[in-house]
Design an enzyme around this catalytic site. Structure first.
Site, mmCIF file in Angstrom:
data_model
loop_
_atom_site.group_PDB
_atom_site.id
_atom_site.type_symbol
_atom_site.label_atom_id
_atom_site.label_comp_id
_atom_site.label_asym_id
_atom_site.label_seq_id
_atom_site.Cartn_x
_atom_site.Cartn_y
_atom_site.Cartn_z
ATOM 1 N N SER A 1 -0.904 44.222 56.645
ATOM 2 C CA SER A 1 -1.223 43.726 55.306
ATOM 3 C C SER A 1 -0.784 44.764 54.279
ATOM 4 O O SER A 1 -0.223 45.808 54.618
ATOM 5 C CB SER A 1 -2.732 43.513 55.188
ATOM 6 O OG SER A 1 -3.390 44.766 55.387
ATOM 7 N N HIS B 1 -2.850 46.631 52.598
ATOM 8 C CA HIS B 1 -3.645 47.815 52.943
ATOM 9 C C HIS B 1 -3.025 48.522 54.145
ATOM 10 O O HIS B 1 -3.020 49.761 54.217
ATOM 11 C CB HIS B 1 -5.085 47.389 53.237
ATOM 12 C CG HIS B 1 -6.020 48.515 53.530
ATOM 13 N ND1 HIS B 1 -6.204 49.586 52.690
ATOM 14 C CD2 HIS B 1 -6.830 48.737 54.593
ATOM 15 C CE1 HIS B 1 -7.079 50.419 53.215
ATOM 16 N NE2 HIS B 1 -7.478 49.919 54.373
ATOM 17 N N ASP C 1 -1.815 42.662 64.936
ATOM 18 C CA ASP C 1 -2.339 41.601 64.083
ATOM 19 C C ASP C 1 -2.265 40.283 64.851
ATOM 20 O O ASP C 1 -1.185 39.888 65.284
ATOM 21 C CB ASP C 1 -1.554 41.510 62.772
ATOM 22 C CG ASP C 1 -2.330 40.783 61.691
ATOM 23 O OD1 ASP C 1 -2.765 39.642 61.935
ATOM 24 O OD2 ASP C 1 -2.499 41.356 60.595
ATOM 25 N N HIS D 1 -21.495 65.364 45.349
ATOM 26 C CA HIS D 1 -22.276 66.080 46.356
ATOM 27 C C HIS D 1 -23.443 65.251 46.884
ATOM 28 O O HIS D 1 -24.006 64.413 46.193
ATOM 29 C CB HIS D 1 -22.805 67.390 45.770
ATOM 30 C CG HIS D 1 -23.723 67.163 44.591
ATOM 31 N ND1 HIS D 1 -25.082 66.954 44.720
ATOM 32 C CD2 HIS D 1 -23.455 67.081 43.266
ATOM 33 C CE1 HIS D 1 -25.620 66.778 43.534
ATOM 34 N NE2 HIS D 1 -24.652 66.850 42.628
ATOM 35 N N HIS E 1 -16.754 50.323 51.831
ATOM 36 C CA HIS E 1 -15.467 50.447 51.137
ATOM 37 C C HIS E 1 -15.745 50.901 49.702
ATOM 38 O O HIS E 1 -16.369 50.178 48.930
ATOM 39 C CB HIS E 1 -14.728 49.106 51.144
ATOM 40 C CG HIS E 1 -13.353 49.149 50.564
ATOM 41 N ND1 HIS E 1 -12.469 48.108 50.702
ATOM 42 C CD2 HIS E 1 -12.689 50.097 49.847
ATOM 43 C CE1 HIS E 1 -11.324 48.406 50.109
ATOM 44 N NE2 HIS E 1 -11.446 49.609 49.567
ATOM 45 N N ILE F 1 -13.475 48.350 42.285
ATOM 46 C CA ILE F 1 -12.520 49.210 41.605
ATOM 47 C C ILE F 1 -13.027 49.606 40.210
ATOM 48 O O ILE F 1 -13.529 48.785 39.444
ATOM 49 C CB ILE F 1 -11.147 48.504 41.516
ATOM 50 C CG1 ILE F 1 -10.066 49.447 40.980
ATOM 51 C CG2 ILE F 1 -11.228 47.215 40.699
ATOM 52 C CD1 ILE F 1 -8.662 48.893 41.132
#
Length: 199
Positions: A10, A12, A32, A131, A140, A161
């Site tokens: 893909s 990604h 895949d 931290h 993700h 995002i």
């Protein structure tokens, strides 16, 4: 260093391919079960073909969907297949941070001291994790998302995002934080949150 296969042909997968090459791995190809479209000149093989001929190789997951990534991880580990952990040479990862197997850390990402990242997480391009954060398995953190200190993110959650999370907050498992959202309080239920403040 064993050769490596990338599970997921893909967009990604393209990023993970370059990451693997920059990390010094010989990339043997892509796995895949749904796509036969060539990617960087490789025609993907099925998982069964991998088991039949290349089981000695390492695998890194290039699957953006958290639940699907966990499902494939369990399938791989049930066959005792070893996972690779990849960190881009232009990521900044503290020597006091810890990262578990199968996680990928992309270019420009920052992971600061005493942060713990679980299995098969994606710390995507330009993400910042300050931290003392605890990032659970199969999380993700999307490009340019920023987590302040001591944030906890539960299993399989997705931080969209460009979103921001204030310090010392807790995000439950299976949470989705929408793109550009600002998280200013705990997200305790497995829901989709968005906006500024995220709700």
């Amino acid at each position: 260093m064993k050769p490596i296969y990338i599970y997921g042909a893909s967009g990604h997968g393209k990023v993970v391919y370059e990451l693997a090459k920059l990390s010094g791995y010989q990339v043997k190809g892509f796995i895949d079960d749904t796509s036969k479209a060539q990617i960087f000149g490789y025609e993907p093989i099925t998982f069964q073909e991998f088991l039949d001929h290349h089981k000695e190789c390492l695998v890194v997951l290039a699957i953006g969907d958290n639940r699907h990534r966990e499902k494939v991880y369990k399938k791989l580990t049930s066959h005792a297949i070893a996972m690779a952990t990849l960190i881009h040479p232009k990521a900044c990862v503290s020597s006091f941070a810890s990262i578990k197997e199968g996680t990928v850390v992309m270019a420009g990402a920052v992971i600061n001291p005493d942060t713990k990242v679980g299995k098969c997480a994606i710390i995507n391009t330009g993400a910042v994790i300050d931290h003392d954060c605890l990032i659970a398995d199969f999380v993700h953190i999307a490009p340019n998302a920023s987590l302040a200190g001591a944030v906890q993110v539960g299993k399989s959650s997705f931080i969209g995002i460009g979103s921001c999370v204030m310090q010392c907050l807790m995000i439950a498992k299976d949470v989705t934080v929408g793109a550009g959202s600002v998280v200013v309080h705990d997200l305790s239920q497995s829901k989709v949150y968005k906006g500024s403040p995220a709700q």
